[in-house]
Scaffold this motif. Structure first.
Motif, PDB file in Angstrom:
ATOM      1  N   THR A  85       0.824  -1.207   0.000  1.00 41.42           N
ATOM      2  CA  THR A  85       0.000   0.000   0.000  1.00 41.42           C
ATOM      3  C   THR A  85       0.857   1.256   0.000  1.00 41.42           C
ATOM      4  O   THR A  85       1.711   1.434   0.879  1.00 41.42           O
ATOM      5  CB  THR A  85      -0.928   0.012   1.230  1.00 41.42           C
ATOM      6  OG1 THR A  85      -1.744  -1.164   1.213  1.00 41.42           O
ATOM      7  CG2 THR A  85      -1.816   1.248   1.229  1.00 41.42           C
ATOM      8  N   ILE A  86       0.621   2.124  -0.980  1.00 49.88           N
ATOM      9  CA  ILE A  86       1.283   3.417  -1.081  1.00 49.88           C
ATOM     10  C   ILE A  86       0.257   4.487  -0.730  1.00 49.88           C
ATOM     11  O   ILE A  86      -0.818   4.544  -1.332  1.00 49.88           O
ATOM     12  CB  ILE A  86       1.837   3.663  -2.495  1.00 49.88           C
ATOM     13  CG1 ILE A  86       2.816   2.550  -2.885  1.00 49.88           C
ATOM     14  CG2 ILE A  86       2.523   5.027  -2.581  1.00 49.88           C
ATOM     15  CD1 ILE A  86       3.238   2.604  -4.349  1.00 49.88           C
ATOM     16  N   LEU A  87       0.565   5.322   0.235  1.00 45.58           N
ATOM     17  CA  LEU A  87      -0.361   6.350   0.715  1.00 45.58           C
ATOM     18  C   LEU A  87       0.080   7.722   0.214  1.00 45.58           C
ATOM     19  O   LEU A  87       1.224   8.129   0.414  1.00 45.58           O
ATOM     20  CB  LEU A  87      -0.394   6.337   2.246  1.00 45.58           C
ATOM     21  CG  LEU A  87      -1.464   7.191   2.925  1.00 45.58           C
ATOM     22  CD1 LEU A  87      -2.843   6.584   2.709  1.00 45.58           C
ATOM     23  CD2 LEU A  87      -1.178   7.315   4.418  1.00 45.58           C
ATOM     24  N   LEU A  88      -0.835   8.428  -0.462  1.00 45.41           N
ATOM     25  CA  LEU A  88      -0.570   9.790  -0.906  1.00 45.41           C
ATOM     26  C   LEU A  88      -1.131  10.760   0.121  1.00 45.41           C
ATOM     27  O   LEU A  88      -2.318  10.694   0.455  1.00 45.41           O
ATOM     28  CB  LEU A  88      -1.228  10.068  -2.258  1.00 45.41           C
ATOM     29  CG  LEU A  88      -0.789   9.235  -3.461  1.00 45.41           C
ATOM     30  CD1 LEU A  88      -1.542   9.684  -4.706  1.00 45.41           C
ATOM     31  CD2 LEU A  88       0.701   9.359  -3.695  1.00 45.41           C
ATOM     32  N   VAL A  89      -0.302  11.655   0.630  1.00 44.46           N
ATOM     33  CA  VAL A  89      -0.761  12.660   1.590  1.00 44.46           C
ATOM     34  C   VAL A  89      -0.243  14.033   1.172  1.00 44.46           C
ATOM     35  O   VAL A  89       0.746  14.147   0.456  1.00 44.46           O
ATOM     36  CB  VAL A  89      -0.291  12.338   3.033  1.00 44.46           C
ATOM     37  CG1 VAL A  89      -0.853  11.018   3.503  1.00 44.46           C
ATOM     38  CG2 VAL A  89       1.232  12.338   3.128  1.00 44.46           C
ATOM     39  N   GLY A  90      -0.910  15.064   1.639  1.00 49.70           N
ATOM     40  CA  GLY A  90      -0.503  16.429   1.315  1.00 49.70           C
ATOM     41  C   GLY A  90      -1.605  17.398   1.690  1.00 49.70           C
ATOM     42  O   GLY A  90      -2.699  16.995   2.113  1.00 49.70           O
ATOM     43  N   PHE A  91      -1.327  18.672   1.527  1.00 52.22           N
ATOM     44  CA  PHE A  91      -2.304  19.702   1.857  1.00 52.22           C
ATOM     45  C   PHE A  91      -3.237  19.949   0.678  1.00 52.22           C
ATOM     46  O   PHE A  91      -3.017  19.434  -0.430  1.00 52.22           O
ATOM     47  CB  PHE A  91      -1.575  20.984   2.266  1.00 52.22           C
ATOM     48  CG  PHE A  91      -0.791  20.839   3.548  1.00 52.22           C
ATOM     49  CD1 PHE A  91      -1.413  20.997   4.771  1.00 52.22           C
ATOM     50  CD2 PHE A  91       0.556  20.509   3.521  1.00 52.22           C
ATOM     51  CE1 PHE A  91      -0.711  20.841   5.964  1.00 52.22           C
ATOM     52  CE2 PHE A  91       1.271  20.352   4.703  1.00 52.22           C
ATOM     53  CZ  PHE A  91       0.634  20.515   5.920  1.00 52.22           C
ATOM     54  N   HIS A  92      -4.292  20.721   0.911  1.00 53.23           N
ATOM     55  CA  HIS A  92      -5.256  21.027  -0.138  1.00 53.23           C
ATOM     56  C   HIS A  92      -4.542  21.654  -1.343  1.00 53.23           C
ATOM     57  O   HIS A  92      -3.608  22.446  -1.193  1.00 53.23           O
ATOM     58  CB  HIS A  92      -6.331  21.993   0.383  1.00 53.23           C
ATOM     59  CG  HIS A  92      -7.269  21.377   1.371  1.00 53.23           C
ATOM     60  ND1 HIS A  92      -8.048  20.277   1.085  1.00 53.23           N
ATOM     61  CD2 HIS A  92      -7.549  21.709   2.670  1.00 53.23           C
ATOM     62  CE1 HIS A  92      -8.773  19.966   2.141  1.00 53.23           C
ATOM     63  NE2 HIS A  92      -8.483  20.810   3.115  1.00 53.23           N
ATOM     64  N   THR A 149      -5.933  10.374  -0.479  1.00 51.22           N
ATOM     65  CA  THR A 149      -6.504  10.812   0.789  1.00 51.22           C
ATOM     66  C   THR A 149      -7.017  12.247   0.703  1.00 51.22           C
ATOM     67  O   THR A 149      -6.711  12.975  -0.237  1.00 51.22           O
ATOM     68  CB  THR A 149      -5.457  10.737   1.920  1.00 51.22           C
ATOM     69  OG1 THR A 149      -4.370  11.636   1.618  1.00 51.22           O
ATOM     70  CG2 THR A 149      -4.915   9.325   2.049  1.00 51.22           C
ATOM     71  N   ARG A 150      -7.762  12.626   1.682  1.00 51.90           N
ATOM     72  CA  ARG A 150      -8.277  13.990   1.752  1.00 51.90           C
ATOM     73  C   ARG A 150      -7.155  14.964   2.130  1.00 51.90           C
ATOM     74  O   ARG A 150      -6.308  14.662   2.978  1.00 51.90           O
ATOM     75  CB  ARG A 150      -9.393  14.056   2.793  1.00 51.90           C
ATOM     76  CG  ARG A 150     -10.103  15.393   2.827  1.00 51.90           C
ATOM     77  CD  ARG A 150     -11.203  15.378   3.868  1.00 51.90           C
ATOM     78  NE  ARG A 150     -11.795  16.700   3.997  1.00 51.90           N
ATOM     79  CZ  ARG A 150     -12.678  17.025   4.913  1.00 51.90           C
ATOM     80  NH1 ARG A 150     -13.078  16.117   5.785  1.00 51.90           N
ATOM     81  NH2 ARG A 150     -13.171  18.250   4.960  1.00 51.90           N
ATOM     82  N   GLY A 151      -7.138  16.136   1.506  1.00 52.65           N
ATOM     83  CA  GLY A 151      -6.090  17.113   1.750  1.00 52.65           C
ATOM     84  C   GLY A 151      -6.147  17.696   3.154  1.00 52.65           C
ATOM     85  O   GLY A 151      -7.212  17.862   3.744  1.00 52.65           O
ATOM     86  N   PHE A 152      -4.967  18.014   3.694  1.00 49.50           N
ATOM     87  CA  PHE A 152      -4.868  18.621   5.017  1.00 49.50           C
ATOM     88  C   PHE A 152      -4.963  20.147   4.904  1.00 49.50           C
ATOM     89  O   PHE A 152      -4.885  20.720   3.822  1.00 49.50           O
ATOM     90  CB  PHE A 152      -3.544  18.233   5.683  1.00 49.50           C
ATOM     91  CG  PHE A 152      -3.420  16.755   5.952  1.00 49.50           C
ATOM     92  CD1 PHE A 152      -4.435  16.058   6.573  1.00 49.50           C
ATOM     93  CD2 PHE A 152      -2.271  16.063   5.591  1.00 49.50           C
ATOM     94  CE1 PHE A 152      -4.331  14.695   6.824  1.00 49.50           C
ATOM     95  CE2 PHE A 152      -2.146  14.704   5.830  1.00 49.50           C
ATOM     96  CZ  PHE A 152      -3.180  14.018   6.448  1.00 49.50           C
ATOM     97  N   ASP A 153      -5.081  20.798   6.066  1.00 44.52           N
ATOM     98  CA  ASP A 153      -5.210  22.251   6.143  1.00 44.52           C
ATOM     99  C   ASP A 153      -3.962  22.813   6.812  1.00 44.52           C
ATOM    100  O   ASP A 153      -3.517  22.322   7.856  1.00 44.52           O
ATOM    101  CB  ASP A 153      -6.461  22.610   6.958  1.00 44.52           C
ATOM    102  CG  ASP A 153      -6.827  24.079   6.843  1.00 44.52           C
ATOM    103  OD1 ASP A 153      -5.943  24.883   6.490  1.00 44.52           O
ATOM    104  OD2 ASP A 153      -7.990  24.426   7.094  1.00 44.52           O
ATOM    105  N   MET A 213       3.921   8.767   0.128  1.00 40.42           N
ATOM    106  CA  MET A 213       4.366   9.827  -0.775  1.00 40.42           C
ATOM    107  C   MET A 213       3.760  11.141  -0.292  1.00 40.42           C
ATOM    108  O   MET A 213       2.536  11.261  -0.185  1.00 40.42           O
ATOM    109  CB  MET A 213       3.909   9.559  -2.211  1.00 40.42           C
ATOM    110  CG  MET A 213       4.632   8.439  -2.916  1.00 40.42           C
ATOM    111  SD  MET A 213       4.087   8.327  -4.652  1.00 40.42           S
ATOM    112  CE  MET A 213       5.157   7.004  -5.238  1.00 40.42           C
ATOM    113  N   VAL A 214       4.611  12.103   0.017  1.00 43.29           N
ATOM    114  CA  VAL A 214       4.151  13.425   0.430  1.00 43.29           C
ATOM    115  C   VAL A 214       4.139  14.325  -0.802  1.00 43.29           C
ATOM    116  O   VAL A 214       5.187  14.574  -1.409  1.00 43.29           O
ATOM    117  CB  VAL A 214       5.046  14.022   1.524  1.00 43.29           C
ATOM    118  CG1 VAL A 214       4.557  15.413   1.914  1.00 43.29           C
ATOM    119  CG2 VAL A 214       5.069  13.110   2.746  1.00 43.29           C
TER     120      VAL A 214
END
Length: 369
Positions: A85-92, A149-153, A213-214
């Motif tokens: 599993t590769i997780l994509l994360v980051g801000f809006h 994923t949903r974007g962070f603030d 992945m950020v």
């Protein structure tokens, strides 16, 4: 190819050619800026013929294929999940959904199977409250998947780190809800009524996160920084350097997006600035990826450098995933775990008894007086 080699217009690009003829002792002249230019030249050199080869490796990939025996443990002794599993994360507005769409375009020949339409908007009203699993399956039960994923603030970095920590430690599953304190009740109600919230959770497999992945909007950071606002850069560091990601991998993979909105010099300068601020190499595990072309089309064969960079990023993520697997627990391990739990139980029991008899003794002493 020349159209997409944007870095060749950089002021010091000519120095890259000169370094090829330099003696090894003069390689100390290679500055971080020149390292970035050389890395981009490497991608441009390998991309035309290397893209199909790398695609083939991903097409034939099965979970655990890139495992290298370490510490005396063979592959058969490792706890390898059927799907990495590769997780994509980051801000809006970082470009996570656009990155997934680009994966469909570039890796489509590898059998990327969509679960649902992926929105490309960055506004809250256009952002789904559910996590999306995009799966590449080999033999129906083996391969890898990418989670959007949903974007962070930027204003809620602390909450973002906590939520990310939950994903990494507890795992994720398709259509997992992501509600936050700032969500409007109407938006949440509409999303939940239309979504599969009331379906049994067991319907979707829970995945352990193997690599992260950020995704960073370098254009947004550049614009804010020039205006004297360091909040996006500081928030990115707090997210990238969070303990949850450090425990998952040595360093997450860094994806820089929207660099095409900057000048060549700014694009390179802020790549260096971001990498230096995060304390990571400016070339290893960092990829500058343009998600959309100037005409709004996905950059596939029209931009082989971007296509190859994305494919290599996925390949690197799978190598990291297969390197981070833990050994299977044998009888001795389970016995030690049971013994540890037993000792904890006995310790808690004796502590309770000690407190009970201490209070009982104090009560009897008061009665005697």
């Amino acid at each position: 190819m020349a159209t997409h080699c944007w870095w060749r217009s950089a002021a010091k690009f000519d120095e890259c050619g000169k370094l090829k003829s330099e003696a090894p002792q003069n390689l100390s002249k290679v500055t971080p800026r020149l390292k970035v230019l050389r890395e981009m030249e490497r991608l441009a050199l390998v991309a035309p013929e290397g893209l199909d080869e790398l695609r083939h490796k991903l097409f034939a990939y099965r979970s655990g294929d890139f495992y290298v025996p370490t510490g005396g443990f063979e592959k058969e002794e490792m706890e390898i999940p059927p799907v990495n599993t590769i997780l994509l994360v980051g801000f809006h507005n970082a470009g996570k959904s656009s990155l997934v769409n680009l994966m469909y375009s570039v890796l489509g020949r590898s059998g990327l199977i969509p679960f649902a339409k992926t929105p490309s908007g960055g506004d809250l009203d256009e952002t789904t409250l559910f996590m999306e699993e995009h799966n590449v399956l080999r033999l129906m039960r083996s391969g890898f998947c990418v989670y959007d994923t949903r974007g962070f603030d930027y204003d809620r970095v602390g909450e973002s780190v906590v939520e990310l920590s939950d994903w990494v430690t507890e795992g994720v599953h398709h259509k997992q809800v992501s509600l936050r304190p700032g969500d409007s009740s109407e938006l949440a109600r509409e999303e939940l009524e239309d979504g599969p919230l009331f379906r049994p959770i067991s319907k979707f497999s829970k995945r352990r996160v193997n690599c992260v992945m950020v995704v960073v909007n370098v254009s947004e950071i550049c614009k804010a920084f020039k205006a004297g606002d360091k909040k996006p850069l500081e928030a990115t560091k707090e997210l990238f350097c969070s303990p949850a990601l450090r425990n998952c991998n040595d360093n997450p993979i860094l994806i820089l997006t929207h660099g095409d909105k900057l000048s060549t010099e700014d694009r390179i300068d802020f790549r260096l600035k971001i990498c230096d601020y995060l304390g990571v190499s400016e070339t290893t595990g960092v990829y500058d990826i343009v998600c959309l072309t100037g005409y709004g089309f996905l950059a596939d064969e029209s931009d082989p450098v971007t296509a190859y960079a994305l494919t290599e990023a996925v390949y690197r993520a799978l190598v990291i995933s297969d390197r981070s697997h833990l050994p299977k627990k044998n009888f001795q391990d389970w016995a030690l775990i049971c013994l540890a739990w037993l000792m904890c139980f006995l310790g808690a029991l004796f502590a309770l008894l000690s407190q009970f008899f201490s209070r009982l003794g104090q009560k009897q002493k008061l009665m005697t007086l």
